[in-house]
Design a protein around this motif. Sequence first.
Motif, mmCIF file in Angstrom:
data_model
loop_
_atom_site.group_PDB
_atom_site.id
_atom_site.type_symbol
_atom_site.label_atom_id
_atom_site.label_comp_id
_atom_site.label_asym_id
_atom_site.label_seq_id
_atom_site.Cartn_x
_atom_site.Cartn_y
_atom_site.Cartn_z
ATOM 1 N N MET A 98 0.837 -1.199 0.000
ATOM 2 C CA MET A 98 0.000 0.000 0.000
ATOM 3 C C MET A 98 0.875 1.254 0.000
ATOM 4 S SD MET A 98 -3.149 1.013 2.491
ATOM 5 C CE MET A 98 -2.192 1.408 3.924
ATOM 6 N N MET A 99 1.990 1.206 0.746
ATOM 7 C CA MET A 99 2.915 2.338 0.728
ATOM 8 C C MET A 99 3.472 2.543 -0.676
ATOM 9 S SD MET A 99 5.114 1.509 4.101
ATOM 10 C CE MET A 99 4.305 0.720 5.452
ATOM 11 N N GLN A 100 3.802 1.425 -1.346
ATOM 12 C CA GLN A 100 4.299 1.531 -2.722
ATOM 13 C C GLN A 100 3.244 2.143 -3.630
ATOM 14 O OE1 GLN A 100 7.410 0.919 -3.833
ATOM 15 N NE2 GLN A 100 7.794 0.729 -1.657
ATOM 16 N N THR A 101 1.973 1.758 -3.380
ATOM 17 C CA THR A 101 0.904 2.299 -4.214
ATOM 18 C C THR A 101 0.758 3.796 -4.002
ATOM 19 O OG1 THR A 101 -0.147 0.194 -3.766
ATOM 20 C CG2 THR A 101 -1.444 1.820 -4.933
ATOM 21 N N GLY A 102 0.977 4.232 -2.772
ATOM 22 C CA GLY A 102 0.908 5.664 -2.514
ATOM 23 C C GLY A 102 2.159 6.410 -2.915
ATOM 24 N N GLY A 103 3.219 5.668 -3.188
ATOM 25 C CA GLY A 103 4.498 6.281 -3.519
ATOM 26 C C GLY A 103 4.545 6.804 -4.939
ATOM 27 N N PRO A 104 5.695 7.316 -5.368
ATOM 28 C CA PRO A 104 5.770 8.017 -6.634
ATOM 29 C C PRO A 104 5.594 7.131 -7.874
ATOM 30 C CG PRO A 104 7.925 7.855 -5.614
ATOM 31 C CD PRO A 104 6.957 7.371 -4.609
ATOM 32 N N ARG A 105 5.878 5.843 -7.790
ATOM 33 C CA ARG A 105 5.821 5.033 -9.013
ATOM 34 C C ARG A 105 4.386 4.684 -9.397
ATOM 35 N NH1 ARG A 105 9.821 1.525 -11.703
ATOM 36 N NH2 ARG A 105 11.302 2.263 -10.180
ATOM 37 N N THR A 122 -4.359 -0.239 -7.310
ATOM 38 C CA THR A 122 -4.819 0.882 -8.128
ATOM 39 C C THR A 122 -6.094 0.507 -8.869
ATOM 40 O OG1 THR A 122 -2.508 1.492 -8.414
ATOM 41 C CG2 THR A 122 -4.096 2.540 -9.854
ATOM 42 N N GLU A 123 -6.123 -0.728 -9.402
ATOM 43 C CA GLU A 123 -7.330 -1.202 -10.074
ATOM 44 C C GLU A 123 -8.497 -1.261 -9.096
ATOM 45 O OE1 GLU A 123 -7.876 -1.774 -13.135
ATOM 46 O OE2 GLU A 123 -9.775 -2.862 -13.100
ATOM 47 N N GLY A 124 -8.206 -1.654 -7.848
ATOM 48 C CA GLY A 124 -9.262 -1.679 -6.843
ATOM 49 C C GLY A 124 -9.833 -0.298 -6.593
ATOM 50 N N LEU A 125 -8.955 0.711 -6.565
ATOM 51 C CA LEU A 125 -9.444 2.074 -6.363
ATOM 52 C C LEU A 125 -10.274 2.537 -7.556
ATOM 53 C CD1 LEU A 125 -9.190 4.665 -4.483
ATOM 54 C CD2 LEU A 125 -7.601 5.453 -6.211
ATOM 55 N N ILE A 126 -9.842 2.149 -8.763
ATOM 56 C CA ILE A 126 -10.609 2.556 -9.948
ATOM 57 C C ILE A 126 -11.983 1.897 -9.934
ATOM 58 C CG2 ILE A 126 -10.654 2.382 -12.454
ATOM 59 C CD1 ILE A 126 -7.578 2.630 -12.366
ATOM 60 N N LYS A 127 -12.030 0.624 -9.513
ATOM 61 C CA LYS A 127 -13.329 -0.047 -9.386
ATOM 62 C C LYS A 127 -14.210 0.676 -8.386
ATOM 63 C CE LYS A 127 -12.990 -3.649 -12.078
ATOM 64 N NZ LYS A 127 -13.572 -3.372 -13.379
ATOM 65 N N LEU A 128 -13.598 1.134 -7.292
ATOM 66 C CA LEU A 128 -14.374 1.855 -6.285
ATOM 67 C C LEU A 128 -14.880 3.171 -6.856
ATOM 68 C CD1 LEU A 128 -15.275 1.887 -3.295
ATOM 69 C CD2 LEU A 128 -13.267 3.247 -2.849
ATOM 70 N N GLN A 129 -14.045 3.830 -7.660
ATOM 71 C CA GLN A 129 -14.478 5.077 -8.289
ATOM 72 C C GLN A 129 -15.660 4.833 -9.215
ATOM 73 O OE1 GLN A 129 -10.837 6.592 -10.038
ATOM 74 N NE2 GLN A 129 -10.618 8.056 -8.353
ATOM 75 N N VAL A 131 -9.696 -6.960 -3.192
ATOM 76 C CA VAL A 131 -8.530 -7.043 -4.069
ATOM 77 C C VAL A 131 -7.803 -8.345 -3.750
ATOM 78 C CG1 VAL A 131 -6.396 -5.958 -4.784
ATOM 79 C CG2 VAL A 131 -8.323 -4.542 -4.096
ATOM 80 N N PRO A 132 -7.784 -9.309 -4.665
ATOM 81 C CA PRO A 132 -7.080 -10.563 -4.384
ATOM 82 C C PRO A 132 -5.575 -10.404 -4.543
ATOM 83 C CG PRO A 132 -8.000 -10.644 -6.569
ATOM 84 C CD PRO A 132 -8.402 -9.321 -5.991
ATOM 85 N N GLY A 133 -4.848 -11.338 -3.968
ATOM 86 C CA GLY A 133 -3.390 -11.321 -4.091
ATOM 87 C C GLY A 133 -2.750 -11.523 -2.746
ATOM 88 N N CYS A 134 -1.477 -11.944 -2.769
ATOM 89 C CA CYS A 134 -0.820 -12.227 -1.497
ATOM 90 C C CYS A 134 0.654 -11.842 -1.568
ATOM 91 C CB CYS A 134 -0.982 -13.681 -1.105
ATOM 92 S SG CYS A 134 -0.345 -14.052 0.529
ATOM 93 N N PRO A 135 1.015 -10.571 -1.441
ATOM 94 C CA PRO A 135 0.105 -9.421 -1.431
ATOM 95 C C PRO A 135 -0.204 -8.961 -2.849
ATOM 96 C CG PRO A 135 2.342 -8.696 -1.037
ATOM 97 C CD PRO A 135 2.408 -10.175 -1.184
ATOM 98 N N PRO A 136 -1.267 -8.161 -3.035
ATOM 99 C CA PRO A 136 -1.548 -7.605 -4.360
ATOM 100 C C PRO A 136 -0.453 -6.622 -4.763
ATOM 101 C CG PRO A 136 -3.416 -7.333 -2.875
ATOM 102 C CD PRO A 136 -2.253 -7.737 -2.044
ATOM 103 N N ARG A 137 -0.158 -6.600 -6.041
ATOM 104 C CA ARG A 137 0.811 -5.613 -6.522
ATOM 105 C C ARG A 137 0.177 -4.225 -6.496
ATOM 106 N NH1 ARG A 137 5.302 -6.951 -9.224
ATOM 107 N NH2 ARG A 137 5.174 -5.019 -10.381
ATOM 108 N N PRO A 138 0.990 -3.175 -6.522
ATOM 109 C CA PRO A 138 0.411 -1.818 -6.544
ATOM 110 C C PRO A 138 -0.576 -1.609 -7.684
ATOM 111 C CG PRO A 138 2.736 -1.701 -6.060
ATOM 112 C CD PRO A 138 2.446 -3.134 -6.351
ATOM 113 N N GLU A 139 -0.317 -2.248 -8.841
ATOM 114 C CA GLU A 139 -1.259 -2.131 -9.944
ATOM 115 C C GLU A 139 -2.622 -2.682 -9.568
ATOM 116 O OE1 GLU A 139 1.779 -3.194 -9.951
ATOM 117 O OE2 GLU A 139 2.781 -3.030 -11.891
ATOM 118 N N ALA A 140 -2.625 -3.778 -8.793
ATOM 119 C CA ALA A 140 -3.896 -4.389 -8.400
ATOM 120 C C ALA A 140 -4.662 -3.470 -7.457
ATOM 121 C CB ALA A 140 -3.633 -5.740 -7.731
#
Lengths: 169, 165
Positions: free
Chosen positions: B42-49, B140-147, B129-138
């Motif tokens: 989640m930190m990576q997802t919030g990070g710059p990449r 991000t996709e979860g947030l887009i689904k929520l949007q 969001v499935p995954g163990c752990p989910p990648r940042p892309e996953a």
Amino acid sequence: MAVSDPAAVHAVLRSHFGDAIGDLAGTRPDNAGTTVAPSAIVEVCRFLKTETGLAFDCLSNLSGVDYPKRNIIEVVYHLYSYRYRHLFVLKVEAPRDNPAVSSVAGVWSAAEWQEREVFDLLGVTFEGHPDLRRILMPEDWPGHPLRKDFVEPEEYHGISTSRESLLKT
Amino acid sequence: MSLINTAPEMALTTKIDDFLNWTRKSSVWYMLFGLACCAIEMMQTGGPRADLDRFGAAPRATPRVSDLIIVSGTLTLKMALRTKVLYDQMPDPKYVISMGSCANCGGLFQLAYSVCDGVDKVIPVDVYVPGCPPRPEALTEGLIKLQEKIQQERWLVRKPVAANA
């Protein structure tokens, strides 16, 4: 003069504490140890820590094991000396129905939290411990989960602890 | 002007709804709620990449100004009660993303005595969001689904009254 051989450590303990010390067990230098009578554990620990040539200044681990067939709970002390780089293991057996062992928190203060963990997970009461509370499980948790006969509760505060499998069999 | 006067009333309210939803979905503030290794992702997802900020999602340190809680990691029974308290402190409308296998169903640890198998036993979940752990892309996709879900919501349309009421 360092006493680095576990057999030599055991011999020193035997000469000081006599029958309170069991036989030497374990073959390697890193797992050799002995059982100690419950009444003598604090004195043995203080001796091992302060005696010149032994200087077990670090309690690296304090844990517990449940043996239902022998009807005992064993508390295991892993000692290490930073000065001489040698290890020794002490084991204390406590009766399973009312396990109580004297606390060594007065010898190594590191024992305080580790004894709380053993109390939490196995229900061993450490007499003389300054603050014997649960450390990992919730305060209102029923029982001690690392006991072999622990039965998981059906629910905790209305949260069921089982989940139906999504796979169709 | 004549267009507004002649347009059906329903069409106009729908557009206001769309506008409100567009503003809401573009500022989903998520609460910092890391429980286990998923929190690192989640930190990576919030990070710059991966940069969740470009969707208007900014991390918040308190539930009282958050719109979204991302439950990232193994939820113990002890933490489950606190998660409920945090969720109750969030102002409506509020959303929940369950991130990773542990938060979805207990995952690897679901047979452990101390683990709550699934955050949906405590609070309602919008996106899993499935995954163990989910990648940042996953995530991000979860947030887009929520949007997408937020965009579909309707606030201003009067609910139809039952005929015999």
